[in-house]
Motif scaffolding. Sequence first.
Motif, PDB file in Angstrom:
ATOM      1  N   THR A  96      -1.979  10.257   4.011  1.00 30.49           N
ATOM      2  CA  THR A  96      -2.797  10.234   2.783  1.00 30.49           C
ATOM      3  C   THR A  96      -3.490   8.893   2.618  1.00 30.49           C
ATOM      4  OG1 THR A  96      -1.036   9.502   1.286  1.00 30.49           O
ATOM      5  CG2 THR A  96      -1.298  11.879   1.590  1.00 30.49           C
ATOM      6  N   ILE A  97      -2.898   7.844   3.128  1.00 31.63           N
ATOM      7  CA  ILE A  97      -3.478   6.504   3.042  1.00 31.63           C
ATOM      8  C   ILE A  97      -4.709   6.390   3.950  1.00 31.63           C
ATOM      9  CG2 ILE A  97      -3.070   4.059   3.536  1.00 31.63           C
ATOM     10  CD1 ILE A  97      -0.095   4.673   2.745  1.00 31.63           C
ATOM     11  N   VAL A 130       2.742  11.067   3.932  1.00 31.46           N
ATOM     12  CA  VAL A 130       2.411   9.986   2.998  1.00 31.46           C
ATOM     13  C   VAL A 130       1.506   8.973   3.693  1.00 31.46           C
ATOM     14  CG1 VAL A 130       3.349   7.995   1.732  1.00 31.46           C
ATOM     15  CG2 VAL A 130       4.440  10.248   1.514  1.00 31.46           C
ATOM     16  N   ARG A 134       2.523   7.196  -7.133  1.00 31.46           N
ATOM     17  CA  ARG A 134       1.675   8.251  -7.724  1.00 31.46           C
ATOM     18  C   ARG A 134       2.338   9.608  -7.454  1.00 31.46           C
ATOM     19  NH1 ARG A 134      -2.467   6.368  -4.307  1.00 31.46           N
ATOM     20  NH2 ARG A 134      -3.103   8.519  -4.024  1.00 31.46           N
ATOM     21  N   THR A 148       0.827   7.470 -12.723  1.00 31.50           N
ATOM     22  CA  THR A 148       1.469   6.430 -11.916  1.00 31.50           C
ATOM     23  C   THR A 148       2.817   6.075 -12.521  1.00 31.50           C
ATOM     24  OG1 THR A 148      -0.704   5.526 -11.370  1.00 31.50           O
ATOM     25  CG2 THR A 148       1.178   4.106 -10.970  1.00 31.50           C
ATOM     26  N   VAL A 164       0.841  -1.200   0.000  1.00 35.28           N
ATOM     27  CA  VAL A 164       0.000   0.000   0.000  1.00 35.28           C
ATOM     28  C   VAL A 164       0.875   1.248   0.000  1.00 35.28           C
ATOM     29  CG1 VAL A 164      -1.727   1.300   1.317  1.00 35.28           C
ATOM     30  CG2 VAL A 164      -1.929  -1.193   1.105  1.00 35.28           C
ATOM     31  N   LEU A 165       1.928   1.244   0.805  1.00 33.47           N
ATOM     32  CA  LEU A 165       2.849   2.379   0.831  1.00 33.47           C
ATOM     33  C   LEU A 165       3.510   2.570  -0.531  1.00 33.47           C
ATOM     34  CD1 LEU A 165       4.338   1.671   4.308  1.00 33.47           C
ATOM     35  CD2 LEU A 165       3.316   3.850   3.661  1.00 33.47           C
ATOM     36  N   VAL A 200       1.004  12.383  -5.103  1.00 28.90           N
ATOM     37  CA  VAL A 200       1.122  12.215  -3.652  1.00 28.90           C
ATOM     38  C   VAL A 200       2.370  12.918  -3.137  1.00 28.90           C
ATOM     39  CG1 VAL A 200       1.495  10.515  -1.800  1.00 28.90           C
ATOM     40  CG2 VAL A 200      -0.223  10.083  -3.569  1.00 28.90           C
ATOM     41  N   THR A 226       1.119   3.976  -3.096  1.00 32.20           N
ATOM     42  CA  THR A 226       0.855   5.387  -2.816  1.00 32.20           C
ATOM     43  C   THR A 226       1.995   6.249  -3.357  1.00 32.20           C
ATOM     44  OG1 THR A 226      -0.434   4.811  -0.861  1.00 32.20           O
ATOM     45  CG2 THR A 226       0.429   7.061  -0.966  1.00 32.20           C
TER      46      THR A 226
END
Length: 153
Positions: free
Chosen positions: A150-151, A147, A25, A48, A18-19, A28, A22
């Motif tokens: 943002t998740i 960061v 992108r 991306t 997931v990190l 981000v 993220t």
Amino acid sequence: MTETAQTVTVFADVPPAVLFATLARPAVHAAADGSGMLRGVSVDTPETITGVGQTFGMEMTDEQGRPYSVDNHVTAFEPGTRIAWLPAGRGKPPVGVEWSWTFTPEGDGTLVAVTCDWSRVTNEAYLAKFTLPRVSEEKVRRTVDAVIATIRT
């Protein structure tokens, strides 16, 4: 011995994949910037990052508040594990500073290590002009925290 790298390590209760997704992108990066230098992504930047050799552009502000643009050249792209890039002035070759994010599973989360490595910088004018790393450990930590935030939003 002269220091040629700075690493900030933070534990995140988020899976490595997931990190990584993220951080792949570019938008981000600007949204989570803890340095105060990133203003946004360049218009030609992909949504991306998908592999080594790609570039993604950022609009920046230097320490004196002057705007400038960079192209980040992706040097590592290991999904869920590591992503890295060499910044360069728009249309110029990289000077040798590499930003690297490494994600190591630990328990129910991830150890996130962000390294600014300037061991490949050989341009004497650049070395005379800037104190490396240009971004403090505190600002890197703020970026990592942002960061992660943002998740969660």
